[in-house]
Scaffold this active site. Structure first.
Site, mmCIF file in Angstrom:
data_model
loop_
_atom_site.group_PDB
_atom_site.id
_atom_site.type_symbol
_atom_site.label_atom_id
_atom_site.label_comp_id
_atom_site.label_asym_id
_atom_site.label_seq_id
_atom_site.Cartn_x
_atom_site.Cartn_y
_atom_site.Cartn_z
ATOM 1 C CD GLU A 268 -3.388 -1.068 0.340
ATOM 2 O OE1 GLU A 268 -3.107 -0.616 -0.798
ATOM 3 O OE2 GLU A 268 -3.488 -2.023 -0.034
ATOM 4 C CB CYS A 302 -2.200 6.470 0.518
ATOM 5 S SG CYS A 302 -2.726 6.244 1.732
HETATM 6 P P1 NAP Z 1 7.923 5.429 4.860
HETATM 7 O O1 NAP Z 1 8.854 6.182 5.071
HETATM 8 O O2 NAP Z 1 8.517 3.901 3.421
HETATM 9 O O3 NAP Z 1 7.726 4.187 5.961
HETATM 10 C C1 NAP Z 1 6.561 3.163 5.630
HETATM 11 C C2 NAP Z 1 7.419 2.483 7.377
HETATM 12 O O4 NAP Z 1 8.362 1.633 6.713
HETATM 13 C C3 NAP Z 1 7.949 2.501 8.475
HETATM 14 O O5 NAP Z 1 7.226 2.276 9.348
HETATM 15 C C4 NAP Z 1 9.199 3.309 8.511
HETATM 16 O O6 NAP Z 1 9.852 3.194 9.954
HETATM 17 C C5 NAP Z 1 9.038 1.993 7.453
HETATM 18 N N1 NAP Z 1 11.158 1.911 6.934
HETATM 19 C C6 NAP Z 1 11.214 2.470 6.490
HETATM 20 N N2 NAP Z 1 12.586 1.938 5.945
HETATM 21 C C7 NAP Z 1 12.401 1.189 6.035
HETATM 22 C C8 NAP Z 1 13.289 -0.008 5.510
HETATM 23 N N3 NAP Z 1 14.797 -0.373 5.027
HETATM 24 N N4 NAP Z 1 12.581 -1.269 5.646
HETATM 25 C C9 NAP Z 1 11.756 -2.043 6.164
HETATM 26 N N5 NAP Z 1 11.407 -0.784 6.539
HETATM 27 C C10 NAP Z 1 11.525 0.682 6.607
HETATM 28 O O7 NAP Z 1 7.007 5.631 5.181
HETATM 29 P P2 NAP Z 1 6.337 7.235 5.643
HETATM 30 O O8 NAP Z 1 6.745 8.741 5.430
HETATM 31 O O9 NAP Z 1 6.149 6.486 6.752
HETATM 32 O O10 NAP Z 1 5.004 7.022 5.103
HETATM 33 C C11 NAP Z 1 4.065 8.293 3.991
HETATM 34 C C12 NAP Z 1 4.461 7.217 3.063
HETATM 35 O O11 NAP Z 1 3.449 6.161 3.442
HETATM 36 C C13 NAP Z 1 3.774 7.947 1.694
HETATM 37 O O12 NAP Z 1 4.418 7.988 0.229
HETATM 38 C C14 NAP Z 1 2.458 7.670 1.172
HETATM 39 O O13 NAP Z 1 1.501 8.035 0.303
HETATM 40 C C15 NAP Z 1 2.645 6.135 2.627
HETATM 41 N N6 NAP Z 1 0.905 6.133 2.625
HETATM 42 C C16 NAP Z 1 0.321 4.732 1.836
HETATM 43 C C17 NAP Z 1 -1.705 4.539 2.632
HETATM 44 C C18 NAP Z 1 -1.848 3.377 1.449
HETATM 45 O O14 NAP Z 1 -2.761 2.417 2.016
HETATM 46 N N7 NAP Z 1 -1.319 3.123 0.093
HETATM 47 C C19 NAP Z 1 -1.953 4.653 2.973
HETATM 48 C C20 NAP Z 1 -0.507 5.490 3.913
HETATM 49 C C21 NAP Z 1 0.372 5.560 3.715
HETATM 50 P P3 NAP Z 1 10.667 4.303 10.126
HETATM 51 O O15 NAP Z 1 10.008 5.947 9.804
HETATM 52 O O16 NAP Z 1 10.290 3.989 11.668
HETATM 53 O O17 NAP Z 1 11.860 3.927 9.757
#
Ligand code: NAP
Length: 495
Positions: A268, A302
């Site tokens: 997602e 998102c």
């Molecule tokens: P993110 O930086 O990709 O982080 C998401 C999750 O992944 C967090 O728990 C993060 O942990 C973890 N993570 C980061 N690097 C990682 C790695 N190398 N290996 C494993 N896990 C890792 O995204 P975000 O900034 O938190 O969230 C915003 C994004 O989510 C936006 O792009 C938004 O559109 C998307 N989103 C999509 C949906 C959907 O349903 N399609 C819903 C909500 C949000 P840490 O932050 O603790 O490192």
């Protein structure tokens, strides 16, 4: 836009609520410290000040969580579906009864206003109610093969131990959307919330345990080094499924890692939602829809409308009315009464939103309202509407993740569809029209997983949420949601 004063420290009630959140790792039904007693700090984005410390898991802690999920898998899969469903139902009731407390935790760690946080608690809890009802409807089929001699018995079985990685923007609901169907299907799991917002998930684990969830079914680990802790789990042959909600860039990296074990995966990812207003639309309804599609979660969703495509004949009216509503929003600390717009999650997010606005303005966009940061502390940004945004502006192709609405115009339905589809993303889209045939034609033409027709809200626990293109794959919610956690096995029977 009005700004309320920002408190600088937790009030008595806030401190009491935060103080009651467990801060350890939740593994095999026990709360325990991280290896070496390591902790990470959680900040309040409205002040930038720390509000809690939680355990900071090591690679070994992560492996212990997977050990627990693996150990619990067989007995959980054998637990009667009704029992699994009733645990979800009790969890739904507890979340609902404790919505105010959960909302305060979420507001303090993430920033959204209390009423929106409560809305997320309700939305998140509804996945448990929905999947409590789905748990007892898992079924297979029995059929006669075309040759008449063979019988085909098809059964559904739980996928097995899962890993869930969730983002900071919806600290509770992005978890319950995965935990609900997994519990219903008979899967065990390790959940890793974002380091910035771990408290809601830790509280959820406590509540589900009180609701009767057996030890080891749900394990929660918090860590400041997510890549190092997650990768060994993704490459562990005992893991069967990865479900990730987050950015497209991290999602792609995790897809590569999950190729090693050919994991079942759900992704997602990011979005770049178009919001199309046709010339026959009810403009006032479109403005109300725009407020919802843009301002829910301060634009940090998102599904947030990222590009407002408005027919040229109604663009001036839409822009003026939208800007008026945006300018009337109250920006402030989410726990304060009357606040509509909380802070962004951190300094880099605030700076990025500012950069995107500056880039658009430098390219020729007109600021109808907002355009700047707000306040001396915390990460606030003014609700912003930009008109005449040129196609070259970065914010039309990048996720804004802030309260900024860029407006561009179109002259024909085909042009509107082409502009809307001109994105590598394909998650949510919105269209406003009173013409049924046009609505269906455009909905069919949109390359998106979800279409909101005369509404600014597409999320619904009973609907299949998910995207196409670089917004990922897999669906959460609806009848489809539980399928992500089931394998289909068939038995061929010679008669
Ligand atoms: P993110 O930086 O990709 O982080 C998401 C999750 O992944 C967090 O728990 C993060 O942990 C973890 N993570 C980061 N690097 C990682 C790695 N190398 N290996 C494993 N896990 C890792 O995204 P975000 O900034 O938190 O969230 C915003 C994004 O989510 C936006 O792009 C938004 O559109 C998307 N989103 C999509 C949906 C959907 O349903 N399609 C819903 C909500 C949000 P840490 O932050 O603790 O490192």
């Amino acid at each position: 836009m009005t700004t309320t004063s920002s408190a600088t420290s937790l009030s008595g009630r806030e401190a009491e609520v935060i103080g009651a959140v467990p801060t350890g790792l939740f593994i095999a039904g026990q709360w325990r410290p991280a290896e070496g007693g390591a902790t990470l700090v959680v900040d309040d984005p409205s002040t930038g000040r720390p509000i809690a410390r939680v355990a900071d898991a090591s690679v070994a802690d992560g492996r212990a969580a997977l050990d627990a999920a693996v150990a619990a898998q067989a007995s959980w899969a054998a637990t009667p579906p009704r029992d699994r469903g009733e645990i979800l139902r009790r969890s739904f009731e507890a979340l609902t009864a404790r919505a105010d407390e959960l909302a305060m935790i979420m507001t303090l760690e993430m920033g959204k206003p209390l009423d929106q946080a409560k809305g997320e608690v309700t939305y998140g809890a509804e996945f448990f109610r929905w999947f409590s009802e789905e748990a007892v409807r898992i079924s297979g089929r029995y059929s006669v093969a075309p040759n008449g001699a063979t019988r085909l018995l098809t059964m559904k079985q739980p996928v097995g131990p899962c890993l869930f990685i969730t983002p900071w923007n919806f600290p509770l609901a992005m978890g319950t959307r995965k935990i609900g169907p997994a519990v219903a299907a008979g899967c065990t799991m390790v959940v890793k919330p974002a380091a910035q917002t771990p408290l809601s998930m830790l509280k959820l684990a406590e509540i589900m345990t009180e609701a009767g969830l057996p030890a080891g079914v749900l394990n929660v680990i918090t860590t400041s080094h997510s890549g190092a802790v997650m990768e060994p789990l993704i490459r562990d042959p005992r893991l069967r499924k990865l479900s990730f909600t987050g950015s497209t860039s991290i999602g792609k990296r995790l897809v590569e890692q999950s190729a090693e074990q050919l994991l079942r995966i759900s992704m997602e990812l990011g979005g770049n939602a178009p919001f199309i207003v046709f010339e026959d639309a009810d403009v006032d309804a479109a403005v109300s829809g725009a407020m919802l599609a843009k301002m829910r979660n301060m634009g940090e969703a998102c599904t947030a409308a990222n590009r407002f495509l408005v027919h040229e004949s109604v663009a001036a009216e839409f822009g003026a009315k939208f800007a008026e509503r945006m300018a009337a929003q109250t920006v402030g600390r989410g726990t304060e009464a009357g606040v509509d717009v909380g802070p962004l999650v951190d300094g880099p997010s605030q700076a990025k939103v500012g950069e995107l606005v500056d880039d658009a303005v430098a390219a020729g966009a007109r600021v109808l309202t907002g355009g700047t940061t707000v306040g001396e502390q915390g990460y606030f940004f003014a609700p912003t509407v930009l008109a005449d945004v040129p196609a070259s502006a970065r914010l039309l192709s990048e996720e804004i993740f802030g309260p900024v609405a860029p407006i561009t115009t179109f002259t024909s339905d085909d042009q509107a569809i082409a502009l809307a589809n001109d994105s590598e993303y394909g998650l949510a889209s919105y269209l406003f029209t009173r013409d049924l045939n046009r609505a269906l034609r455009v909905a069919e033409g949109l390359e998106f997983g979800m279409v909101g027709l005369n509404t600014g809200l597409v999320s619904n626990p009973a609907a299949p949420f998910g995207g196409v293109k670089q917004s990922g794959f897999g669906r959460e919610g609806g009848f489809e949601g539980i399928e992500e956690f089931l394998e289909t096995k068939y038995v061929g029977i010679q008669m």
